[in-house]
Design an enzyme around this catalytic site. Sequence first.
Site, short mmCIF file in Angstrom:
data_model
loop_
_atom_site.label_atom_id
_atom_site.label_comp_id
_atom_site.label_asym_id
_atom_site.label_seq_id
_atom_site.Cartn_x
_atom_site.Cartn_y
_atom_site.Cartn_z
N LEU A 515 -11.85 6.92 4.05
CA LEU A 515 -11.05 7.03 3.19
C LEU A 515 -10.89 6.66 1.76
O LEU A 515 -10.97 6.92 0.98
CB LEU A 515 -9.07 7.73 3.59
N GLN A 517 -11.93 2.33 0.56
CA GLN A 517 -12.35 0.73 0.14
C GLN A 517 -11.00 0.41 -0.34
O GLN A 517 -10.87 1.03 -1.30
CB GLN A 517 -13.62 0.31 0.11
N LYS A 537 -6.96 0.69 8.83
CA LYS A 537 -7.22 -0.28 7.96
C LYS A 537 -7.51 -1.50 8.40
O LYS A 537 -7.56 -2.46 9.17
CB LYS A 537 -6.37 -0.49 7.03
N ASP A 634 1.35 -7.62 -5.35
CA ASP A 634 0.23 -6.17 -6.14
C ASP A 634 0.65 -4.15 -5.83
O ASP A 634 0.40 -3.90 -5.23
CB ASP A 634 -0.70 -6.41 -5.02
#
Length: 825
Positions: A515, A517, A537, A634
Amino acid sequence: MESFVILVLMCSSLSIFTMSQGVANTISATQPFKDGESLVSSGGTFEFGFFSPGNSMKRYVGIWYKNVAYKTVVWVANRDVPLIDLSGVLQLSGQGDLSILDNANTTIWSSNSSKPETTSPVAQLLDTGNLVVRNQDDNEPEKYLWQSFDYPGDTLLPGMKYGVNLVTGLNRALTSWKSGDDPSRGDYTNQLDVNGVPQFFLRRGSVLTFRSGPWNGETFNGMPNSAENDIYTFEFVFNEEEIYYTYKLSRSTVSRLVMTSDGKLQTFTWLDRIKDWNNYSTAPMDACDSYAKCGPYGTCNSDNSPACGCLDGFVPRSSEDWYSSDWSHGCMRKTQLTCEYGEGFRKYSNIKLPDTSLSWYGKNMNLNDCEQLCLKNCSCKAYAILDITRKSGCILWFKELIDMRQYSDSGQDIYIRLAASDLAASYRSSQGKRLIRSIVIPVLSLGVALLGLYVSWQVFKKQMQLPPRRTEVNVVHSREQDFINENWNKNLDLPLFGFDVIAEATDNFSVANELGQGGFGPVYKGKLKDGQEIAVKRLSKNSRQGLEEFKNEVFCIAKLQHRNLVRLLGCSIEAEERMLIYEYMPNKSLNFFIFDEKQSILLDWPKRFHIINGVARGLLYLHEDSRLRIVHRDLKASNVLLDYGMNPKISDFGMARGFGGDETEANTKRVVGTYGYMSPEYMLDGIFSLKSDVFSFGVLVLEILSGKRNRGFNNPDHKLNLLGHAWMLHNEGRPSELIDESFENSGHRSQALRSIHVALLCVQNNPEDRPSMSTAVLMLSSEIAMPQPKEPGFFTERFDVSSSSLKREKSSSINGLTVTLLEAR
C-alpha cells in the site's frame, strides 16, 4: 366627577397598553430588548426573555413554558457565555442578526443569520416554542432567515427536526446542561450518525454509551418504548437532502424530550392535575442498553442472569473472562467461515440490530434479494430487512456484529451467516426442540426431568473445564503469554498473529499488495481466512524507526477505542519480525485526496467538514478522555486514514507520548515529527504538550480548506508559507480567498470561514494562546463568539537553522516524511 372619569380612562388606557406590551411576540430592528422585558407567543404557551436558572445569579436569554407551574427552560441562546448582571441587551440588526451585548457593549452571542436580501427583519416567538427571524412580510417557514429550532440545546420540542441537513451540513443535536443551575454544555450529547444506516448515538464526551438502533419504519430498533401511541405520532425523513426525526402531539398535551445532565433521554408530559411533569419514557432503559456491553456477537437479555450470552453457533472468545463476568471480548464463531458451499444463514428473532454505522443498505430490495446479495459476498456477515412496515429494503453487515440485545416481544429478525456444520447443528437443535414441545414434554415424569438436570450439570462442568478453542488465525491473548521475546513486562489485551498467518494473508508480502512506505517500513494489504481485510505495517531492517517506536505504538493504542482512531487488531513478533496489524482503510489517507487535483473534486465541503470534525474529536479523545493523556506528535494529512464512508481515523502512534497525573508538557532532546506541522516550541526547544497537537491540527485544517500543503506552498505575490498566506488574508479581510475553488461556491461559506478562524487560533505562536481541543471542537460545532487570532508560528519559509544535520533532515522531509532524529537547540 369629570376628573374621576378621565382618571379611569387613563388607567384603562395604561392597562391596555401594559397588556399589549406583555403579549408582544415580535422584536424589530429598531427596538432593543432589555433584561426585564419578555415576548409571549400568540397562544400564550411560551415566553422569551432574560432569566437566571435554579440558584444561579448569572443571566441568560432563553425560552420557557409560560403556563406551567414553575419555569421550565427549553432553549438558551448564550448557554456557554452568561451575563453577570442585569444590563444585558438583545438586538436585532437590519441584516437579520440577533446579538446579545453585555454592559461593556461587547457581543457575547450572535445568531450569525445575516442575509443580503433581508428587508425589515423581525424576530418572532411562535407558539411552537420556535424563535424565528424573518422578513416582516414573509411568514413562509422555508424563507426564515434563522430559527432556534435549528440550534437545540438539551430539549426537543414537537415539530423540531432532529437530524442532519445533507445540503447545508447542519446537524441538530441535543447537549445536556452541566446542572440545573448551569445550562452550559454538559458531558452528554445525542446526535444522528449518518454513516451506514442512520441511528442516534449518545455519548459522554467522546465515549459512546448508548445507541438508538436504526429506524425500522415504526420506531428506532433499540428504543421499542418510543413506538407511536395515543399521545405522539412520529416521522423519520430519509432522503438525499435530509435525514431527521420529528414528532407531533396527537392531542392537546404539553410535552418535551430532554437530554438530562446525567445522560438520560427522557420524554416528559405535563400533568395539570398534579401540577408537575410526568416521565413518560426513558433511554437508556437498563444495563443492557449500555453500548457493546456483551462485546462482538454477544447478546444482552435483562431477563437473564447473567445478562450476557452468546448467539447459537458462537462461544465466548475468552472463557476465563466470560465466566468472570467480563463480557467485553464478546463471542466468536464455533467454526470459522471459509466461504465454501453449504454456508447459510440462521434466523435470530426479537433482536436489537447490531451497530449499523459500518453497514450497507439498499432501499429497493426484498428479503430474498438481500439474502442472495449477502450470500455472494464472502465478507458479508449478516442481513436484515430495512423497513418492517413495508417489508422492503436491505441492511448488510460486513464487520463484527456488536451492541445486540434480546427482547421478549419487540426487536427484529436478523439473519447471521454460519458455517455449514454449525448451520446443520442449529437445524437439528431446532427440530429437537420442536419434537420436545409437541410430544416429549407431555409424557415426561419428574424422574426424567431430574435426570435431564443431572446430565445438563455434567455437560456444564465439562464445558467449564474445556480450554477456549483457538481460531484459524492463531491468535493468543497476551495476558496469557507475555511478550517474552523482548522481556516486555506489561500485559496487553492484544492478539498475537503468527508470521505464517500474516505471510499467507499478504500473499507472502507481495509487491502487488504493498500500500505504501512510511518511516516505519512498508505497509501491505492482507486478508485473513475469515475474510477480514487488514493492513500490515512491517518494520523494515533499514527503518529510521525501531523497536522503541514499535513498542510505543503498541502500548499507546492497544486499548484505545474511538471511531476516529485507527484500530490496532494485533501484532506479530516472531523471530526477528516486528509487524503491526490494523483494520484496513480502503480510501487510503487524506493527503491522497486533498493534494490531488482530480481526487480533491470527490471531497465536497460537507465531507471536508466531517473530516475536520472527526480529526478534532479523535484528538479530543487522546487529550482528555483516554486512559492517558496522549500527545500524538506527528499529526499530518498522511496520518489521517479514511474508511469506506470517508470517516477519518488518526493513525501512526509510533511517536506518541502519554502524560500522567498533572503533567501538561515535557522536554525532549529527540525531536520527532514532520516539517510544516511541528509547533515552534517543539521544533526549536524540544518542548511538547497537548498544544503541540493543537498546532498540527490547525495546519491540517488550513490544508483541508485550501487543498495546498503548508510546506512547499507558493504564491507569486509573496514568499509566505500557507500559514502566512492565511494570516495575511485574514488581516486584509479576504479569508474566503483561501478556500479551495472546488467548493467555494457550495453554500457553506460561513462554516468554512469559521473553520479558518479556528485554524488560525490553533496555530498561534504562543502555546498558551491556542485553544484546547475541547474548545476547538466547541467552536467548530457552535456559533459561540471567538477571540481574534494572534500571529501564527513559522508563518514564513525562512528558517534560521545553523545545524548542518538539521538542514540535511529538512531537505529529506519535504514530501512529508516523519523526522525522527533532530537535536533540538
